[in-house]
Design a protein around this motif. Structure first.
Motif, PDB file in Angstrom:
ATOM      1  N   GLN A   1       0.839  -1.189   0.000  1.00 15.28           N
ATOM      2  CA  GLN A   1       0.000   0.000   0.000  1.00 15.28           C
ATOM      3  C   GLN A   1       0.876   1.242   0.000  1.00 15.28           C
ATOM      4  O   GLN A   1       1.889   1.309   0.689  1.00 15.28           O
TER       5      GLN A   1
ATOM      6  N   SER B   1      -3.275   5.365   0.891  1.00 14.30           N
ATOM      7  CA  SER B   1      -3.470   3.964   1.291  1.00 14.30           C
ATOM      8  C   SER B   1      -4.586   3.256   0.531  1.00 14.30           C
ATOM      9  O   SER B   1      -4.820   2.075   0.748  1.00 14.30           O
ATOM     10  N   THR B   2      -5.261   3.953  -0.362  1.00 15.12           N
ATOM     11  CA  THR B   2      -6.294   3.308  -1.181  1.00 15.12           C
ATOM     12  C   THR B   2      -5.714   2.732  -2.472  1.00 15.12           C
ATOM     13  O   THR B   2      -6.451   2.175  -3.289  1.00 15.12           O
TER      14      THR B   2
ATOM     15  N   GLY C   1      -9.435  -1.621  12.394  1.00 18.52           N
ATOM     16  CA  GLY C   1      -9.998  -2.891  11.955  1.00 18.52           C
ATOM     17  C   GLY C   1      -9.549  -4.014  12.876  1.00 18.52           C
ATOM     18  O   GLY C   1      -8.557  -3.884  13.594  1.00 18.52           O
TER      19      GLY C   1
ATOM     20  N   ILE D   1      -7.587  -1.914  -2.972  1.00 15.82           N
ATOM     21  CA  ILE D   1      -6.944  -2.566  -1.841  1.00 15.82           C
ATOM     22  C   ILE D   1      -7.804  -3.735  -1.356  1.00 15.82           C
ATOM     23  O   ILE D   1      -9.012  -3.606  -1.180  1.00 15.82           O
ATOM     24  N   ASP D   2      -7.156  -4.877  -1.164  1.00 18.60           N
ATOM     25  CA  ASP D   2      -7.852  -6.059  -0.647  1.00 18.60           C
ATOM     26  C   ASP D   2      -7.821  -6.016   0.876  1.00 18.60           C
ATOM     27  O   ASP D   2      -6.827  -6.383   1.502  1.00 18.60           O
ATOM     28  N   ARG D   3      -8.904  -5.564   1.474  1.00 19.03           N
ATOM     29  CA  ARG D   3      -8.935  -5.395   2.924  1.00 19.03           C
ATOM     30  C   ARG D   3      -9.242  -6.697   3.662  1.00 19.03           C
ATOM     31  O   ARG D   3      -9.238  -6.730   4.888  1.00 19.03           O
ATOM     32  N   GLN D   4      -9.475  -7.764   2.927  1.00 15.51           N
ATOM     33  CA  GLN D   4      -9.684  -9.066   3.558  1.00 15.51           C
ATOM     34  C   GLN D   4      -8.387  -9.870   3.674  1.00 15.51           C
ATOM     35  O   GLN D   4      -8.357 -10.905   4.335  1.00 15.51           O
TER      36      GLN D   4
ATOM     37  N   MET E   1      -3.250  -0.317   6.830  1.00 13.59           N
ATOM     38  CA  MET E   1      -4.613  -0.850   6.923  1.00 13.59           C
ATOM     39  C   MET E   1      -5.311  -0.352   8.191  1.00 13.59           C
ATOM     40  O   MET E   1      -6.534  -0.442   8.301  1.00 13.59           O
TER      41      MET E   1
ATOM     42  N   GLU F   1      -5.225  -1.726  11.218  1.00 13.87           N
ATOM     43  CA  GLU F   1      -5.929  -2.893  11.742  1.00 13.87           C
ATOM     44  C   GLU F   1      -4.997  -3.721  12.612  1.00 13.87           C
ATOM     45  O   GLU F   1      -3.772  -3.672  12.470  1.00 13.87           O
TER      46      GLU F   1
END
Length: 666
Positions: free
Chosen positions: A150, A155-156, A404, A449-452, A469, A471
């Motif tokens: 990222q 960060s997007t 997160g 961005i894959d937030r999973q 992230m 998180e």
């Protein structure tokens, strides 16, 4: 008349204290050395296993997990009629290829023939940029590394990063500390190890090549940033347009480097972590002859793949990196190395099987309650901080609200369908695995961005905070005793896993993480006055840890370990507040003669039970942002007001710090 429980009203067993009282050494006062008091009997009775550089709660949990993973992997290996391309086929065949020692011995260094010929065929240094990118794809270190992550200011979106790399020893100090006898000994052994490895691979002048490689790496070490310098996320963020890279490295062929890296046409800028290093590397490239560079690349190819070659390479690699560098006297059993190889390649595929058998749903539910209380404790603490003003507090609360949380395992598992694994082709499997991981990163460019996505597998005994992230992530495998015990009273759990949760949340507000906002972007959201007040506390903590020495002549680096020390300091303080919230105003029970507050702090103290070999201790001091276990226990406790009350610590006790000298951040 005595009351009897009915089937509808089962008797609940009394909660356990969660404390390993069997290891408490009553000959040591908790007020003088809390670490030794909590773990003294264990320290006296325990030998570090021959195949380990250190041993303790983390290492034991990891070791205990290995037979569980082996059973899952061997089941895949033995399963008949496996569907080609399935995860079962890939897990089973990769493990089988690692355990097929007969074939590996027959092949020797042959699986690297194509790559060795590629390096030996170099005719001029103009081909080096493309070669570095190619080798990076298959996991071979070069003078710099390129990867995708990222963008720390946006960060997007994903961006390409370039950072310093390319040393074969743990840190630049191993090359540059001329007055340290242990570093000098490591250099001499490193040169002999390079010579031996190159000779086994058929190099023409292994002794001369080893000298030139050590000289080349020393030149790179001289221009590399230190570990402390690399902790500054703002200094490490240097956005450079591709068209401007030549200003950093005049004459370097970035066009061929980017084409070979597979990013040509996908990016128009890169983020350079250490600009001065890249300029220095380019000068080393120009001043070092082609033959030395060819030897350097050949060595790093062999170093990267020695574990997957015949026994002579494995043994030589272990003799240096295992024994000389970390003090380990015996290599891990082959099955453990095989399990590690499968995990490295197919971690989430194995994790999926692990979670199904070894992670009860109720652990996750109870963890969520713990985290909820930790969040509330942080929220209340921010409001009451005397060193943070209203403007910064508002931003801090906003960031906290955006944190997160991931517990146990991913909601979406990684797709390994494009990874090819072949039985009997160990080196090829490792190369394809590394290339798969690299290309997976490059494929992210231009996508949302894959937030999973997870940065650890479920079976990893660890946890982490991601600043981009914003998180915190807690894999399933750390949610076991002594970190988290479903049978235990809350006190020990809050002192152990609660402090770990608090630690990870605090990374969002430590000296590094506090430079990113709630959306994961590098942005200064502090007032100058608040930052200055925070820095006073950080400097006090740095000075405290600078004074700790696990070995004669080697002190903890308070600046390098600052973020983790803040994490421990803040994590315990917040977990203590969260524990008090969990009681709902009711008194804590006394269990095994221990009060709730005592069990809380003891829960933290026993987590850092550990022993380390001297050589590995030096590696840790030089490279690891974490302080040694005894100082994570004692150093943290000495700053906690609640600890003084729980154990009656008074002036004159060795654990005593005057109130004015205690660092209280949260």
């Amino acid at each position: 008349m005595a009351a009897f429980a009915t089937a509808a009203e089962p008797v609940k067993p009394a909660p356990l204290s969660g404390i390993d009282v069997q290891y408490v050494d009553s000959s040591v006062r908790a007020q003088d050395d809390f670490f030794a008091y909590m773990n003294g009997k264990w320290l006296k009775a325990t030998e570090i296993p021959a195949d380990k550089s250190s041993w303790g709660t983390f290492a034991k949990l990891r070791d205990d997990t290995q037979p569980q993973l082996l059973a899952l992997i061997e089941a895949a290996q033995k399963e008949k009629n496996k569907k080609a391309g399935s995860e079962t086929q890939k897990i089973g065949d990769l493990y089988d290829s690692f355990m097929d020692e007969k074939r590996i011995e027959e092949l020797g260094v042959k699986p690297l023939t194509v790559e060795l010929q590629r390096i030996r065929a170099l005719r001029d240094k103009k081909a080096i940029p493309a070669l570095i990118s190619h080798l990076r794809k298959i996991g071979v270190a070069g003078p710099y590394a390129m990867g995708v992550g990222q963008d720390a200011r946006e960060s997007t979106r994903y961006a390409a990063y370039i950072s310093q790399s390319g040393l074969g020893m743990p840190d630049r100090d191993y090359y540059l500390k001329k007055d340290d006898a242990k570093m000098a000994d490591a250099r001499a052994k490193y040169e002999r190890h390079i010579e031996k490895t190159l000779a086994m691979a058929g190099a023409k002048d292994p002794a001369g090549a080893a000298k030139s490689i050590l000289a080349l790496e020393t030149a790179l070490a001289e221009v590399q940033w230190t570990k402390v310098e690399n902790r500054d996320p703002v200094k490490r963020y240097n956005k450079v347009a591709l068209s401007k890279l030549d200003e950093l490295t005049p004459g370097y062929d970035w066009k061929s480097a980017m084409a070979s890296a597979g990013v040509a046409g996908k990016i128009d800028y890169v983020i350079v972590s250490q600009p001065s290093y890249m300029t220095g590397f380019n000068q080393v490239l120009a001043s070092t002859g082609l033959e030395a560079w060819k030897s350097y690349f050949e060595w790093h190819l062999l170093r990267s793949y020695s574990d997957y070659l015949s026994k002579d390479f494995v043994d030589a690699d272990f003799a240096f990196y295992g024994t000389a560098i970390t003090g380990v006297t015996e290599n891990r059993p082959r099955w453990k190395r095989g399990v590690a190889t499968v995990e490295g390649a197919l971690g989430e595929a194995v994790g999926k099987l692990y979670v199904a058998q070894h992670f009860p749903a109720e652990r996750k539910a109870r963890m969520e309650v713990l985290v909820r209380n930790l969040r509330e404790a942080y929220k209340q603490s921010i409001d009451t901080l005397d060193w943070m003003g209203p403007e910064t507090k508002k931003e801090a609360q906003l960031k906290l609200s955006k944190f997160g949380l991931k517990i146990g395992y991913p909601d979406k598992w990684r797709d390994y369908s494009k990874l090819t694994i072949k039985r009997g082709d160990l080196v090829g499997n490792v190369m394809r695995t590394r290339a798969f991981g690299y290309e997976r990163g490059v494929a992210k460019l231009g996508k949302p961005i894959d937030r999973q996505e997870w940065g650890m597998t479920p079976q990893t005994v660890n946890a982490y905070y991601s600043s981009t992230m914003n998180e915190i992530v807690f894999p399933a495998s750390i949610l076991q005793p002594p970190f988290f015990d479903m049978r235990a009273d809350d006190a020990a759990n809050y002192g152990a896993i609660g402090a770990v949760i608090g630690h990870e949340i605090s990374h969002g507000f430590d000296d590094k993480g506090s430079q990113s906002d709630g959306d994961g972007n590098l942005r200064d959201w502090w007032t100058k006055d608040d930052r200055a007040k925070f820095q006073v506390k950080a400097d006090m903590l740095t000075k405290q840890y600078d004074g700790y020495s696990p070995l004669p002549g080697y002190n903890v680096n308070g600046a390098l370990t600052l973020g983790e020390n803040i994490g421990d300091n803040s994590g315990v303080a917040i977990a203590y507040k969260a524990y008090k919230l969990s009681l709902g105003g009711q008194p804590a029970p006394v269990i095994d003669g221990l009060t709730g507050d005592q069990r809380f702090f003891m829960g933290f103290g026993q987590v850092w039970r550990s022993k380390m070999r001297e050589a590995q201790q030096i590696v840790q001091i030089k490279t690891d942002p974490h302080s040694p276990g005894q100082f994570r226990a004692n150093g943290t406790m000495m700053n906690q007001h609640g600890f003084y009350e729980a154990f009656g610590v008074k002036e004159g006790d060795k654990m005593y710090l005057a109130p004015k000298d205690r660092v209280t951040i949260w």
